[in-house]
Design an enzyme around this catalytic site. Sequence first.
Site, PDB file in Angstrom:
ATOM      1  N   VAL A 206       0.875  -1.179   0.000  1.00  0.00           N
ATOM      2  CA  VAL A 206       0.000   0.000   0.000  1.00  0.00           C
ATOM      3  C   VAL A 206       0.908   1.224   0.000  1.00  0.00           C
ATOM      4  O   VAL A 206       1.711   1.394   0.918  1.00  0.00           O
ATOM      5  CB  VAL A 206      -0.907   0.035   1.255  1.00  0.00           C
ATOM      6  CG1 VAL A 206      -1.842   1.231   1.197  1.00  0.00           C
ATOM      7  CG2 VAL A 206      -1.696  -1.258   1.408  1.00  0.00           C
ATOM      8  N   HIS A 207       0.799   2.058  -1.051  1.00  0.00           N
ATOM      9  CA  HIS A 207       1.683   3.221  -1.063  1.00  0.00           C
ATOM     10  C   HIS A 207       1.069   4.461  -1.702  1.00  0.00           C
ATOM     11  O   HIS A 207       1.589   5.555  -1.532  1.00  0.00           O
ATOM     12  CB  HIS A 207       2.991   2.897  -1.790  1.00  0.00           C
ATOM     13  CG  HIS A 207       2.875   2.916  -3.284  1.00  0.00           C
ATOM     14  ND1 HIS A 207       2.368   1.863  -3.997  1.00  0.00           N
ATOM     15  CD2 HIS A 207       3.195   3.867  -4.196  1.00  0.00           C
ATOM     16  CE1 HIS A 207       2.378   2.155  -5.278  1.00  0.00           C
ATOM     17  NE2 HIS A 207       2.872   3.370  -5.436  1.00  0.00           N
ATOM     18  N   ARG A 208      -0.026   4.342  -2.420  1.00  0.00           N
ATOM     19  CA  ARG A 208      -0.559   5.491  -3.155  1.00  0.00           C
ATOM     20  C   ARG A 208      -1.147   6.520  -2.195  1.00  0.00           C
ATOM     21  O   ARG A 208      -1.732   6.178  -1.173  1.00  0.00           O
ATOM     22  CB  ARG A 208      -1.605   5.048  -4.174  1.00  0.00           C
ATOM     23  CG  ARG A 208      -1.019   4.271  -5.326  1.00  0.00           C
ATOM     24  CD  ARG A 208      -2.023   4.038  -6.425  1.00  0.00           C
ATOM     25  NE  ARG A 208      -1.446   3.222  -7.477  1.00  0.00           N
ATOM     26  CZ  ARG A 208      -0.764   3.701  -8.514  1.00  0.00           C
ATOM     27  NH1 ARG A 208      -0.594   5.013  -8.646  1.00  0.00           N
ATOM     28  NH2 ARG A 208      -0.264   2.891  -9.433  1.00  0.00           N
ATOM     29  N   ARG A 239       6.731   5.460   2.211  1.00  0.00           N
ATOM     30  CA  ARG A 239       5.600   6.381   2.332  1.00  0.00           C
ATOM     31  C   ARG A 239       4.587   5.871   3.344  1.00  0.00           C
ATOM     32  O   ARG A 239       4.076   6.626   4.173  1.00  0.00           O
ATOM     33  CB  ARG A 239       4.938   6.583   0.966  1.00  0.00           C
ATOM     34  CG  ARG A 239       3.763   7.550   1.004  1.00  0.00           C
ATOM     35  CD  ARG A 239       2.977   7.544  -0.309  1.00  0.00           C
ATOM     36  NE  ARG A 239       1.967   8.584  -0.297  1.00  0.00           N
ATOM     37  CZ  ARG A 239       2.139   9.797  -0.795  1.00  0.00           C
ATOM     38  NH1 ARG A 239       3.292  10.117  -1.351  1.00  0.00           N
ATOM     39  NH2 ARG A 239       1.174  10.690  -0.729  1.00  0.00           N
TER      40      ARG A 239
END
Length: 363
Positions: A206-208, A239
Amino acid sequence: MKILSVVGARPQFVKLAPVCAAIAEGGHEHVIVHTGQHYDPALSDVFFAELGIPAPDVQLGVGSGGHGEQTGAMLAGLDPVLRRHAPDWVLVYGDTNSTLAGALSAVKQLLPVAHLEAGLRSFNRRMPEEHNRVLTDHAADLLLAPTRRAKRNLEVEGLGARTSLVGDVMVDVCFQARDRALSGTTAPTAPAEGIDPAAPYLVATVHRAENTDDPELLEAILDALAALPYQVALLAHPRLVARAASFGMQLRRGAIRVGTPLPYQAMVGAVLGSVGVVTDSGGLQKEAYLLGRLCTTLRAETEWPETLVEGWNVLMPQPIRDKELLAQRVTRELPGTRPGLEYGDGKAALRVVTELERARRRS
């Protein structure tokens, strides 16, 4: 022929590997410029070492920052580099700020630009990646499309005359890594501490910004992952780690075991050993498809619609707050047919160099 590649993020380093080999095979000069968009060693240095990519000729060291700040810093660093090298082609990859900065710097100096992975569209104009793709495609002189659908997208936008269908260079790397993993020459390891590789597990990333910048939504995603009936190897992007820390959240909870981003070969091995993938990454969606593993995408759209055929990949509605729905999707049955060859045969990089040579002769 002198080709200058502009790269800066993990997916671009993976794409660079087969292109670099094909350029060398063709006897051309290759200059590699690393913008420093991804500067964490786990997202940068390890890929150059593992994939046999020569060290970058130029390191801009831009680092993180807002989109305007980061892109502007890249432009300031790239302009003198491109003037000094005056390449026959500036080759940009994918859809990051490095992609757009490389294209803009080249265009302003009247240098020919080729865009690798051209024509992808999510049709979600809220995504920074979508802005980068569209702007780069309309600025570039040669559009190297990975799929027939991408080629059609470019034709619809009036860019068909600049477009060549070459296939997807990620397939070149993915199939090589898959074959090494299946041959037993690379030993399987747990993808995250606390994961038992002998028991069913999921690989998750998960990074967006759309999933990590809203604390309420990020908490809901983590809770949904934690409630899944399988072990979850959450390979935490910097992030995600930073956002969770700023919100006072613990990543490890329930089924989640936290790991770091993996080198490419280890990532392919982790996916092959898994029962599926949960991600918001475009590249990992496609790798799961190529490797024959189920993918559940934490987004409402994808730039890789070919992966949706037969249910190899399914999308989650936005915002993601339904634990039961996520559990249903990750435990669905495997499709009855194997993934097709929509992304090519593993020889895309050679076609990329051939198209650069052909277009250069025409100019």
